[in-house]
Motif scaffolding. Structure first.
Motif, PDB file in Angstrom:
ATOM      1  N   TRP A 107      -0.517  -0.297  12.232  1.00 28.11           N
ATOM      2  CA  TRP A 107      -1.478   0.585  11.572  1.00 28.11           C
ATOM      3  C   TRP A 107      -2.099  -0.120  10.365  1.00 28.11           C
ATOM      4  N   SER A 108      -1.269  -0.781   9.579  1.00 27.30           N
ATOM      5  CA  SER A 108      -1.757  -1.481   8.393  1.00 27.30           C
ATOM      6  C   SER A 108      -2.660  -2.648   8.763  1.00 27.30           C
ATOM      7  N   ALA A 147      -0.878   9.240  -0.415  1.00 25.96           N
ATOM      8  CA  ALA A 147       0.221   8.494   0.208  1.00 25.96           C
ATOM      9  C   ALA A 147       0.970   9.379   1.204  1.00 25.96           C
ATOM     10  N   THR A 179       3.907   1.269  11.928  1.00 25.39           N
ATOM     11  CA  THR A 179       3.379   1.227  10.565  1.00 25.39           C
ATOM     12  C   THR A 179       2.760  -0.136  10.275  1.00 25.39           C
ATOM     13  N   THR A 182       0.835  -1.190   0.000  1.00 29.15           N
ATOM     14  CA  THR A 182       0.000   0.000   0.000  1.00 29.15           C
ATOM     15  C   THR A 182       0.879   1.252   0.000  1.00 29.15           C
ATOM     16  N   ARG A 210       0.242  11.079   8.724  1.00 31.06           N
ATOM     17  CA  ARG A 210      -0.599  10.716   9.864  1.00 31.06           C
ATOM     18  C   ARG A 210       0.092   9.704  10.760  1.00 31.06           C
ATOM     19  N   VAL A 211       0.692   8.695  10.158  1.00 29.88           N
ATOM     20  CA  VAL A 211       1.350   7.659  10.954  1.00 29.88           C
ATOM     21  C   VAL A 211       2.541   8.244  11.716  1.00 29.88           C
ATOM     22  N   LEU A 240       1.238   3.581   1.975  1.00 32.15           N
ATOM     23  CA  LEU A 240       1.860   3.870   3.264  1.00 32.15           C
ATOM     24  C   LEU A 240       3.269   3.309   3.338  1.00 32.15           C
ATOM     25  N   HIS A 241       3.522   2.224   2.611  1.00 31.18           N
ATOM     26  CA  HIS A 241       4.804   1.529   2.691  1.00 31.18           C
ATOM     27  C   HIS A 241       5.735   1.853   1.520  1.00 31.18           C
ATOM     28  N   GLU A 277      -1.151   9.912   4.314  1.00 31.61           N
ATOM     29  CA  GLU A 277      -1.196   8.731   5.176  1.00 31.61           C
ATOM     30  C   GLU A 277       0.112   8.561   5.943  1.00 31.61           C
ATOM     31  N   GLN A 278       1.220   8.722   5.271  1.00 31.36           N
ATOM     32  CA  GLN A 278       2.513   8.608   5.935  1.00 31.36           C
ATOM     33  C   GLN A 278       2.683   9.692   6.994  1.00 31.36           C
TER      34      GLN A 278
END
Length: 280
Positions: free
Chosen positions: A222-223, A182, A219, A161, A188-189, A163-164, A185-186
């Motif tokens: 979270w996923s 993307a 991370t 995804t 936010r984490v 995020l990664h 999302e990153q």
């Protein structure tokens, strides 16, 4: 996973001291269907088999775990003989469902910390579940009642995804809406990790050693939460082992049978049969 996509997934949960999934409609099988209760060969299948056998009250009836069509995850499929409407095919004791309620029984010190965080900062179910997953999978996996189940989930580098995605891959998306999503999302984490580091990790190194309480670990958690967790009416956000691998067929919509409390749809990822629910 977007809210619309979550709403389209049909899985309902039955709460009567355990979580049980019921088939919404008769489910046939293909000629390649495996025996009920079986798991695929390999590390992931062996881990799931070990967890099922070691966890009292966990049951698979009329279904088996196999590779999903995508080839990247496991799914739950009707075994030889199929499923009848209303037939329970997965049962997981409530004590083995990961959530705020399960911390007190297995991790008193962690439970005390969660209570403190709720009083001081109003910690929500999602934060609790994130911290619980980090603790069980990275800090104390050896004595975790979910060790083998968690080992069967994707590794930290097993997600594809946004995020990664690393910087080089994100650079190729310049000018697209996907890039903005993307980055958001990153961001936010990283913000959540910063908050946890200040309020939890730096103050409770006995529970979250610096070498384990990493951005990579968060991370991963979270996923897992965003792709597999479900909301149980009156109980909050939880992760139901095995049920997180169930996905409806896209055609039926399960009906909730209210047994003293409201029942509601619970979203979740890969698998095969829809489920009806009762919350009692």
């Amino acid at each position: 996973m977007g809210a619309l996509e979550q709403q389209q997934r049909c899985r309902r949960l039955l709460l009567i001291g355990c979580i049980a999934l019921l088939a919404c409609a008769p489910r046939g099988v293909s000629g390649a269907a495996a025996e009920a209760g079986s798991t695929p060969e390999g590390r992931v299948g062996d881990s799931l088999k070990a967890w099922i056998e070691a966890s009292r009250g966990v049951e698979l009836e009329g279904v088996y775990l196999g590779d999903a069509p995508s080839g990247r995850n496991l799914g739950v499929f009707a075994a030889k003989g199929g499923l009848e409407a209303g037939e329970a095919y997965i049962a997981v004791p409530w004590g083995l469902v990961l959530g705020a309620h399960s911390i007190a029984a297995h991790r008193p010190a962690l439970a005390a910390l969660m209570t403190q965080l709720k009083v001081e900062y109003g910690a929500d179910d999602k934060s609790v579940l994130l911290l619980l997953l980090m603790h069980e999978h990275f800090v104390s996996p050896r004595d975790s009642p979910w060790r083998d189940y968690l080992n069967a989930l994707p590794d930290p580098d097993g997600f594809d995804t946004p995020l990664h995605w690393d910087t080089s891959l994100l650079r190729e998306l310049a000018g697209s809406a996907v890039l903005d999503e993307a980055i958001a999302e990153q961001t936010r984490v990283r913000a959540v990790f910063k908050g946890f580091s200040k309020r939890v990790f730096s103050l409770h190194k006995d529970l979250f050693p610096p070498a384990k309480a990493t951005l990579e670990a968060l991370t991963w958690a979270w996923s897992i939460v965003h792709s597999r967790a479900s909301t149980v009416p009156g109980k909050g956000l939880v992760l139901v082992p095995l049920a997180d691998m169930v996905n409806d067929g896209g055609e039926e919509q399960g009906q909730a049978q209210a047994g003293g409390a409201a029942a509601a749809a619970a979203p979740g990822p890969t698998g095969a049969a829809a489920a009806a629910a009762t919350a009692a």
